[in-house]
Design a protein around this motif. Structure first.
Motif, short mmCIF file in Angstrom:
data_model
loop_
_atom_site.label_atom_id
_atom_site.label_comp_id
_atom_site.label_asym_id
_atom_site.label_seq_id
_atom_site.Cartn_x
_atom_site.Cartn_y
_atom_site.Cartn_z
N LEU A 179 33.88 35.58 39.68
CA LEU A 179 34.63 36.61 38.95
C LEU A 179 36.12 36.42 39.20
O LEU A 179 36.57 36.47 40.34
N ASP A 226 38.19 36.78 33.76
CA ASP A 226 36.80 37.12 33.44
C ASP A 226 36.63 38.63 33.31
O ASP A 226 35.89 39.11 32.45
N GLY A 227 37.32 39.37 34.17
CA GLY A 227 37.27 40.83 34.08
C GLY A 227 37.76 41.32 32.73
O GLY A 227 37.14 42.20 32.11
N ALA A 245 33.76 43.94 36.35
CA ALA A 245 34.91 43.69 35.48
C ALA A 245 35.88 44.86 35.53
O ALA A 245 37.10 44.68 35.66
#
Length: 339
Positions: A52, A56-57, A321
């Motif tokens: 992560l 990506d979040g 996220a």
């Protein structure tokens, strides 16, 4: 496809976190897909882990600007083993890592059990390492390593004084603190989470300063404080860091969580000879990539990652996220795509 380029029968389906777009915006969904759903590429990889990152979040939270098309599998890095590679660059069973080159943005990324990619995007895992370690490091650690190498390339050595890391409790920042400490630097950690002092000192930080200390440096040139800077924040934090950098120091800029604008004046550059080095981990040349991963294996082995890493599953990603965008994720989060 020759017999030597593939090991055993290929899976018929695979599981992936897909970003879809509906009337109310983008949203994630776990799907089981046929092999034919994979994008073009010459190498098939069985993904073991992804990770992560802030980008990506943004993607999994449905924020615009990261994913270039829909549906799309996010995940800007991955590690696993080669299943087939007709080019001959790899053989089945080779352990590889992939960061950048637009995966998880322009083509399907690491949040899936399988990935089809180009062989020249891959880097062999350094001897003695594992895919889980590679994603404990991930794009964040790789970016941090490139930033440390950039400072060294511009003459920043431990003898020249302290080195500052901004956003120090985040993924890139945490790795930068650990890598700089391993290289013998006295590290100043800038963070908005001063409650993480024990964590950051455990990584090697000599002292901490608050998030607001750098934006408060508003004069064109401030007191000379640090020989080098790894800046993961951007905005007013980067402006303040530049103003306080020592003569002939260097600042490696690799993030914009605090804004993309670059304020201030040219005085740090023309009166102190400060170098501002941009760090681009996406299209980094292959030889530089291999050198960075070899250095990471040496200086940031699994035994040094410790409390920096947590491992979660694909189904945890939507909540993660939102957490990383809110600044609530410490260190590195590995994603076990098979869990």
């Amino acid at each position: 496809m020759t017999q030597s380029s593939v090991s055993g029968p290929l899976p018929e389906t695979f599981r992936a976190l897909r970003m879809l777009r509906g009337d109310s915006g983008a949203y994630p969904e776990i799907q089981t897909l046929p092999l034919s759903a994979l994008p073009p590429g010459d190498t098939l990889v069985r993904v073991a882990y992804s990770s992560l990152n802030y980008k990506d979040g943004l993607a999994v939270a449905g924020r615009p600007g990261v994913l270039k098309t829909y549906p799309m599998t996010p995940g800007i890095d991955l590690a696993g083993e080669v299943l087939s590679c007709p080019t001959g660059a790899y053989v089945p069973g080779d352990a590889v890592v992939l960061t950048g080159w637009g995966i998880g943005e322009r083509s399907d990324g690491g949040y899936a059990e399988l990935a089809r990619v180009n062989a020249d995007w891959l880097v062999p895992l350094p001897p003695g390492t594992t895919p889980e370690w590679a994603m404990s490091v991930g794009t964040a650690g790789f970016t941090a390593m490139l930033a440390v190498m950039a400072l060294e390339d511009h003459g920043v050595t431990p003898e020249r004084g302290e080195v500052l890391v901004t956003g120090a409790a985040g993924g890139v920042g945490s790795a930068a603190v650990a890598l700089l400490a391993a290289a013998g630097f006295e590290v100043v950690a800038s963070t908005g989470r001063l409650q993480e002092e024990a964590y950051l000192r455990g990584l090697g930080a000599a002292r901490l300063i608050g998030r607001g200390d750098l934006p408060a440096l508003t004069r064109p040139l401030e007191r000379e404080q640090w020989a080098g800077v790894v800046d993961t924040v951007g905005g007013d934090t980067l402006r303040g860091a530049l103003a306080g950098t020592r003569t002939h120091g260097a600042v490696a800029a690799c993030g914009l969580a605090g804004g993309s604008a670059l304020g201030g004046t040219v005085f740090p550059f023309i009166l102190r000879g400060v170098t501002l080095a941009g760090i681009d981990s996406v299209t980094c040349p292959v030889l530089r990539r291999r050198a960075a991963w070899a250095r990471l294996a040496r200086d940031l082995g699994a035994e040094k990652l410790g409390d920096m890493v947590q491992t979660r599953s694909l189904t945890d990603l939507p909540a993660l996220a939102e957490a990383i965008l809110a600044g609530q994720v410490r260190g590195r989060t590995v994603i076990d795509v098979n869990a």
